[in-house]
Design a protein around this motif. Sequence first.
Motif, mmCIF file in Angstrom:
data_model
loop_
_atom_site.group_PDB
_atom_site.id
_atom_site.type_symbol
_atom_site.label_atom_id
_atom_site.label_comp_id
_atom_site.label_asym_id
_atom_site.label_seq_id
_atom_site.Cartn_x
_atom_site.Cartn_y
_atom_site.Cartn_z
ATOM 1 N N GLU B 217 0.831 -1.205 0.000
ATOM 2 C CA GLU B 217 0.000 0.000 0.000
ATOM 3 C C GLU B 217 0.865 1.254 0.000
ATOM 4 O O GLU B 217 0.584 2.215 -0.727
ATOM 5 C CB GLU B 217 -0.921 -0.001 1.220
ATOM 6 N N ALA B 218 1.930 1.238 0.814
ATOM 7 C CA ALA B 218 2.810 2.405 0.872
ATOM 8 C C ALA B 218 3.449 2.638 -0.488
ATOM 9 O O ALA B 218 3.506 3.760 -0.989
ATOM 10 C CB ALA B 218 3.872 2.217 1.941
ATOM 11 N N ALA B 219 3.921 1.551 -1.110
ATOM 12 C CA ALA B 219 4.578 1.686 -2.409
ATOM 13 C C ALA B 219 3.590 2.201 -3.457
ATOM 14 O O ALA B 219 3.909 3.107 -4.233
ATOM 15 C CB ALA B 219 5.165 0.341 -2.842
ATOM 16 N N ARG B 220 2.388 1.627 -3.461
ATOM 17 C CA ARG B 220 1.409 2.044 -4.463
ATOM 18 C C ARG B 220 0.960 3.483 -4.225
ATOM 19 O O ARG B 220 0.742 4.237 -5.171
ATOM 20 C CB ARG B 220 0.174 1.124 -4.436
ATOM 21 N N SER B 221 0.826 3.896 -2.954
ATOM 22 C CA SER B 221 0.357 5.257 -2.701
ATOM 23 C C SER B 221 1.436 6.285 -3.030
ATOM 24 O O SER B 221 1.151 7.470 -3.101
ATOM 25 C CB SER B 221 -0.126 5.408 -1.262
ATOM 26 N N LEU B 222 2.676 5.818 -3.241
ATOM 27 C CA LEU B 222 3.725 6.741 -3.705
ATOM 28 C C LEU B 222 3.736 6.827 -5.226
ATOM 29 O O LEU B 222 4.599 7.481 -5.807
ATOM 30 C CB LEU B 222 5.092 6.273 -3.209
ATOM 31 N N GLY B 223 2.805 6.133 -5.864
ATOM 32 C CA GLY B 223 2.694 6.228 -7.316
ATOM 33 C C GLY B 223 3.399 5.113 -8.070
ATOM 34 O O GLY B 223 3.415 5.110 -9.293
ATOM 35 N N MET B 224 4.007 4.147 -7.333
ATOM 36 C CA MET B 224 4.652 3.043 -8.043
ATOM 37 C C MET B 224 3.573 2.133 -8.619
ATOM 38 O O MET B 224 2.524 1.937 -8.008
ATOM 39 C CB MET B 224 5.501 2.218 -7.073
#
Lengths: 253, 315
Positions: B217-224
Amino acid sequence: MIEQAKVPPSLQPLIHASKVNKVFPNGCHALKDVSLEVLRGQVVVIIGPSGSGKSTFLRTLNQLEPITSGQIVLDQVDLTDKHTDINIVRKEVGMVFQSFNLFPHKTALGNVMLAPMKVLKQSKAEAQKTAESLLQRVGLADRMDNYPSRLSGGQQQRVAIARSLAMKPKALLFDEPTSALDPEMVGEVLDVMKGLAHGGMTMVVVTHEMGFAREVADRVVFMEDGELVLEETPERFFHSDHPRLQRFLGQVL
Amino acid sequence: MQTQSSRWLGHGLYLVIMAVLISGVYFAGQKIDYTWHWERLWPYVINTESQDIVAVTDGTAVVDKSGRLSIQPDYGDDPQIIDVYDTLVSRDGDLIFQGDTIARIDGWRFGPIAEGLWVTIKISFISLIFAVLLGVMFGLMRVAHGQVWRNLAMTYVEVIRGTPLLVQIFIVYFFIGTVFDLDRFTAGVAALSIFTGAYVAEIVRAGIQSVPVGQMEAARSLGMNYVQAMAYVIMPQAIKRTLPPLAGQFINLIKDSSLVSVISITDLTKAGREVVSGSFAPFEVWFTVAILYLVVTGGLSLLIQRLEKRLSASD
């Protein structure tokens, strides 16, 4: 948003959620017709009992949680349109989690540098320069080379905020950022958040910190049972005699 | 907490027990009607006998002043020139016939056991690389969003885990090997990598699933995107967690490679069998083969432990 077409973009709401519904596969109706507008530079605080859907609602704003019906428009981009590239939207909205979710295999500096390098394709030197100044801004200039496991909860959360800021987001979403912290560390994180608010950052904050809501928020929202019950300015909010809010505040204060 | 003295006592006791066990084996070896000939084994590991250099054509030996030996053929071909040798067998002007020993070279070369060991290392190493590639690919498919990927990966894992490796080797060599015209070595590598890949896939899947959901979730919410999040955030953490079970699987791979001897690949085990029939020293050979396997698996295990230590810098 046809009716707003003549309003200059800077005056339009940055985040516009209308009639958002979320039904989980197990049948739980977590959000019921929730609508919210957040203008540029505004700080909106969402409070409510656990299970009220406030975290779920926050997570719909960057589509970590897909919605069942309704519409979410972010800076004139419709997130619910299936032609929208959600990755482009997500890099413009930062998110800070209750459990920090720092990348444990990267140092504080590495955590902040990763997304700018991989998503924004910044050079290493450029990303490092930004990361260093951001970590300095959150008061961690001397802990840059530490791995998350060597940082306290408050320090980890400040790294997480710096990590979100490194993407130069238009808005930041905070999901109970201080709930997993020891009491003595809550202050340092709230101070950073206050600094951001005063610097004009658009923020939506789910929290139990009533002091923060009173001091920083432009508007406070009360949610219960998946409904948005009340939305007011802080002064009027905390003097409201709404029975459901009264019952909740009576339990937490 | 263990005290220092009780630790030393434990070490001492361990040494005593091991000494009893080893001497037990030794005396048992003395008691049976068997003459131990460890020295017979050496030529099969490293051959130190001098090697003959043989003439390739009929001709005349020429030794020039600098000591260089050459054979001048009778019928106008290019001369055979021997630059490096230790003892001269022929003399200047000798008539040489094809197949004659003209010189000898000292030094050593590997015997069949050492060559078998090399084949075992080679086949294990190549299979290991392919097993990791297959394992990561199918492990990622196991956690993919698309149902078709998950089904495909599950079928692979269940079919391979549910059938014996020996049978798989036969099928790969005799059926697939015939269809695609594979040589035995390729067939052996294919069978071993497909077999080990299924286990690696399960280890990789478990590793990925052990990384908390918040990381994705953290990675995806950074736009990855999904691939970036997997590559830069999830997999680096998953690999660290999977190293201990992977080490066990790689050690199994080295041991399982002994089964390829059934399709006539001269690995360490097959070399052992051949040497037994040549040396009449079966006990010595099998002990040696076992120790050589232990050295290879131990070396790999040590290597992975060091890698684990290096990756634990962030703990």
